[in-house]
Each structure stands twice: as structure tokens, then as C-alpha cells.
Scaffold this motif. Structure first.
Motif: not given
Length: 280
Positions: A14-27, A47-56
Motif C-alpha cells: 500500500l502506498g507504492a508509487s506504481d500500485l493502483r487498486i481497483v474495486d471491481a464489484s458487480w452483482h 482504490a478506485v471503482f470500476f463500473d463493469i456496466d458502464e465501461i462497456a
């Protein structure tokens, strides 16, 4: 970075400069859950939120089909996911929807991508930190590119009925595969693609939601009759849990695998596609 990382590993990084964290929750819609709202209430720090229904491809009548490379790149830039990033994807979903986003990122050219084993549930059960609210993101450059060798279309799946060049593996529950349970989406026939084999995605997971590994994982595939020396196409209801099988095969070092993006939502709605009912 391994394709599957532990909560201990992520906590150290956590906190590493090149690390990105993504929440990909979908139901599934019937679950009546709002993954974005849940994300804003509690997510892994940074973390950032990845919207599976919108990034489509939102012009498609089918759910969450792959977008164009240009749209994908634009959305990744807006999420701060740039070229050269190490990306860790997690979810808070029993469907292990993080595998879908792992697959999408690889299709569109990201190779330093991992899934957090056990997801947010395991992270929180260990008392690890979470934060709330909407993240502040700095845009980063993401080069649009697409490897369509990892994707199968309806036409290719029809052709495979004749050539049988690729084994088809269906991640749905056995009752949906056999047709004894109706499909959750209206207007779809029941059953499966002729010649397909069934491996419910949950068979790849331990009781705590972590992935099986090694011989236990290999046995889950081999007991279906799949020949791991030959190419495989994964499918499911709408391309979400098929990615769990794709990821499991990747863990075994089997990368001659593609995903049928339209899956049963497309196949089961066509007037000219054959469907088989009953178990093998």
C-alpha cells in the motif's frame, strides 16, 4: 507481481508509487445491491471503482460487452490507471467479478494485473484498513490497444460447432447448464451450447472465497473431462464468471484460452443457435 496476491502482500505494498487498486464489484440485478454505493461506504485505501456496466459497449443490447479500445483507454485514464501501473483488482461479490476486470485489462494491454485473493471480505475479516468517500484521482496516460485473440464472437462460436477446434467450458451452475433451472434473464432459452462441458465457477474457490491452487485446482478442470493441452473457450451467463475459469486456467499456466463475451445471454436469445438440455 504474481497473478494472485495475498492480503498480506497488498498491505505491505500500500502506498507504492506504481500500485493502483481497483474495486471491481458487480452483482446480479436480483441481488438488489449497489456496488458503487458500497464502494463509497468502504473500500481499500487508494482504490478506485470500476463500473463493469458502464465501461462497456453501452450501444449493445447485451450486458457489459467489451467497449472499444478508445473508450476503455479513456475510462482507465480517468481512473488513474496508466501505462506501467501495477494493478490489483478486488471485489466484494460472491461472483468473483474481479476476474472479469482482470481479463478486460489484459485484453486491452495491461499485463501487470493481479487479483486480491479473498477480496474485500478477507481484507476486512483480518481487520485491515478501509476508507470511505470518492477518491481523488490524477489522470494518467493509457495506450489504447486490444488483443482480440482472447475474445470469441457469436460467429466464431457457431463455427466451432463444426470444427470443434476449441473446448467450451461453461461456468454456470449445473442446474442452469442442464436447463432444469430457468435462466434469470427473461427471454432466454434454457440449456447449453452443444458439446460444452460444465464447471461451475465456485468449484475453483475455497469456502472462504480464496482460489484453489496447484493440484486441487487442476483436478477441478480435469474432472470435467477438459484436456488442458488443448485450447479452451470459457462461457457463462453474461461473461462475468466465465472469467473466473479463465483466471483459474491462467493460474495453471494454461493461456490457450479465450472468453465468449456474449455468453448464454447472446447464444440463448438467438433463433438459429442450437441448445442442449440435460447433463453430460
Amino acid at each position: 507481481m504474481d497473478a494472485l496476491v495475498s492480503t498480506e502482500w497488498l498491505a505491505r505494498e500500500l502506498g507504492a508509487s506504481d500500485l493502483r487498486i481497483v474495486d471491481a464489484s458487480w452483482h446480479m440485478p436480483a441481488a438488489n445491491r449497489q456496488p458503487r454505493a458500497e464502494f463509497e461506504a468502504a473500500h481499500i485505501p487508494g482504490a478506485v471503482f470500476f463500473d463493469i456496466d458502464e465501461i462497456a459497449d453501452t450501444s449493445s443490447s447485451l450486458p457489459h460487452m467489451l467497449p472499444s479500445p478508445e473508450k476503455f483507454a479513456s475510462r482507465m485514464q480517468a481512473l488513474g490507471l496508466g501505462d506501467g501501473s501495477r494493478i490489483v483488482v478486488y471485489d466484494n461479490s460472491e461472483l468473483r467479478s474481479s476476474a472479469r476486470v482482470w481479463w478486460m485489462l489484459r485484453v486491452f494491454g495491461s499485463h501487470q494485473v493481479a487479483i486480491l485473493d479473498g477480496g474485500l471480505q478477507k481484507w476486512r475479516s483480518e481487520g485491515r484498513p478501509v476508507e470511505s468517500g470518492k477518491p481523488i484521482v490524477r489522470h494518467r496516460h493509457y495506450t489504447p490497444w486490444m488483443d482480440d485473440k482472447a475474445v470469441r464472437s457469436l460467429a466464431q462460436m457457431k463455427s466451432n460447432l463444426t470444427t470443434k477446434a476449441e473446448q467450451v467450458l461453461d461456468a454456470r451452475a449445473a442446474s442452469r447448464f442442464s436447463g432444469s433451472e430457468p435462466e434469470p434473464r427473461p427471454g432466454l432459452r434454457s440449456g447449453h451450447i452443444p458439446g460444452a462441458r460444465n464447471l461451475p465457477y465456485k468449484e475453483l474457490l475455497n469456502e472462504d472465497g480464496t482460489f484453489k491452487r496447484g493440484e486441487e485446482l487442476r483436478a477441478a478442470f480435469e474432472q470435467t473431462g477438459v484436456d488442458l493441452s488443448r485450447p479452451v473457450v470459457t462461457t457463462c451467463g453474461s461473461g462475468i464468471t466465465a472469467a473466473v475459469l479463465t483466471f483459474g486456467l491462467h493460474l495453471l499456466g494454461h493461456d490457450k484460452v479465450a472468453l465468449y463475451d456474449g455468453s448464454w445471454t447472446e447464444w440463448g436469445s438467438q433463433p438459429d443457435t442450437p441448445a442442449v438440455t440435460g447433463s453430460l
